[in-house]
Design an enzyme around this catalytic site. Sequence first.
Site, PDB file in Angstrom:
ATOM      1  N   LYS A 118       0.817  -1.209   0.000  1.00  0.00           N
ATOM      2  CA  LYS A 118       0.000   0.000   0.000  1.00  0.00           C
ATOM      3  C   LYS A 118       0.852   1.260   0.000  1.00  0.00           C
ATOM      4  O   LYS A 118       0.508   2.259  -0.639  1.00  0.00           O
ATOM      5  CB  LYS A 118      -0.964   0.007   1.207  1.00  0.00           C
ATOM      6  CG  LYS A 118      -2.143  -0.955   1.053  1.00  0.00           C
ATOM      7  CD  LYS A 118      -3.038  -0.539  -0.093  1.00  0.00           C
ATOM      8  CE  LYS A 118      -4.251  -1.352  -0.402  1.00  0.00           C
ATOM      9  NZ  LYS A 118      -4.238  -2.774  -0.338  1.00  0.00           N
ATOM     10  N   LYS A 158      -4.743 -15.714 -12.376  1.00  0.00           N
ATOM     11  CA  LYS A 158      -6.118 -15.969 -11.929  1.00  0.00           C
ATOM     12  C   LYS A 158      -6.998 -14.775 -12.268  1.00  0.00           C
ATOM     13  O   LYS A 158      -6.507 -13.684 -12.514  1.00  0.00           O
ATOM     14  CB  LYS A 158      -6.128 -16.134 -10.405  1.00  0.00           C
ATOM     15  CG  LYS A 158      -5.318 -17.288  -9.894  1.00  0.00           C
ATOM     16  CD  LYS A 158      -5.530 -17.473  -8.403  1.00  0.00           C
ATOM     17  CE  LYS A 158      -5.080 -16.277  -7.575  1.00  0.00           C
ATOM     18  NZ  LYS A 158      -5.349 -16.427  -6.141  1.00  0.00           N
ATOM     19  N   LYS A 168      -9.832  -8.753  -9.414  1.00  0.00           N
ATOM     20  CA  LYS A 168     -10.640  -7.543  -9.472  1.00  0.00           C
ATOM     21  C   LYS A 168     -10.003  -6.452 -10.305  1.00  0.00           C
ATOM     22  O   LYS A 168     -10.651  -5.771 -11.071  1.00  0.00           O
ATOM     23  CB  LYS A 168     -10.809  -6.989  -8.053  1.00  0.00           C
ATOM     24  CG  LYS A 168     -12.013  -7.533  -7.336  1.00  0.00           C
ATOM     25  CD  LYS A 168     -12.203  -6.821  -6.001  1.00  0.00           C
ATOM     26  CE  LYS A 168     -13.098  -7.672  -5.116  1.00  0.00           C
ATOM     27  NZ  LYS A 168     -13.139  -7.240  -3.732  1.00  0.00           N
TER      28      LYS A 168
END
Length: 337
Positions: A107, A190, A193
């Site tokens: 982050k 995979k 989002k």
Amino acid sequence: MSGIRPTGFLHLGNYFGAVRNYVRMQDQYTCYFMVADWHALTTMTDTKELATQVRRVMAENIACGLDPDKVAFFCQSHVPETAELYLFLNMLAYVGELQKTPTFKDKVRLQPENVNAGLLTYPVLQAADILLHRATLVPVGKDQEQHLEIARDYAHRFNTRYGGELFPEPYAFNFGESLARVPSLDGAGKMSKSENQMATLYLSDGDETIRKKIMKAKTDSGSGPASRTAEGAVLVQEKMPDAVANLFQLLRLVAPAETVTAFETDYAAGTIRYGDMKKTLAEGMVNFIRPIREKAEAIQNDIPYLRRVMEQGAAKARVSAQATIKLAQEAMGLKYY
Ligand code: TRP
């Protein structure tokens, strides 16, 4: 106990990786499933869309089979006891350890302009979510392993520092084989989002979008392991290319076993027609996703219903939360009369 971040739309990977696990657990365990709206605030500065996102994620989970009458399905911010336990756990959380957490470091890289203390203590809040219900089984993916280890440390530290055995140690849980890998449509990695939206099937995608995404998926130029070139030479491939293996993997999720076997036989014989396979896959996905999408849309717009769900969920969660807080206060010597 598990938490779901109200960011983005649910996709097929979330369904087969997480939601299906919740739905199975709800028949066997006492479950607490929570929408982590406070956690969302660590990255979301503009909260205009928050209410819509919370309603959407609740509606999508219910549409997938999560039953608010069987489990406590609630919003984190409706259980203020979470904040009190979070404060207690902060005394057991060492800043140095939090700074080393990989999710925090990610982050810092992603939003260097907003490295707030909430981001640093994200794992403390998550530990509070879990320990508040003295949960032992946490259905989460591999990416949450670090956070669970932190929660176990705090449970242990609390018990050692204040005496007693209030908090059991929580562990990641899944039903083993049921955690299906859901590959993306571009042959790499995979479904996720944030990455390539064309390679991910969302539970909110319309029929035509689903068909379009699948028809554009990568395959292979030949027609199986022993396909012929234009000149008639036989090309032997030892291993099925990833993109093709991924399509088979997706087909297995939504098509009957005989259908999958038939295409596998064609593939082995070098006579597979990827166009046909994709059409079959697309119809399978459309039939799978459509009822979920329609149900989710109806629920999402039924605000009075969602309000009842949230109120009922919070009431259940607060019974367990208040009992834990009382015991924690006693263990910590916070009872003065
Ligand atoms: N951090 C989790 C995620 O990103 C969400 C979460 C919040 C959670 N609180 C939780 C997961 C408690 C399990 C238990 O997916």
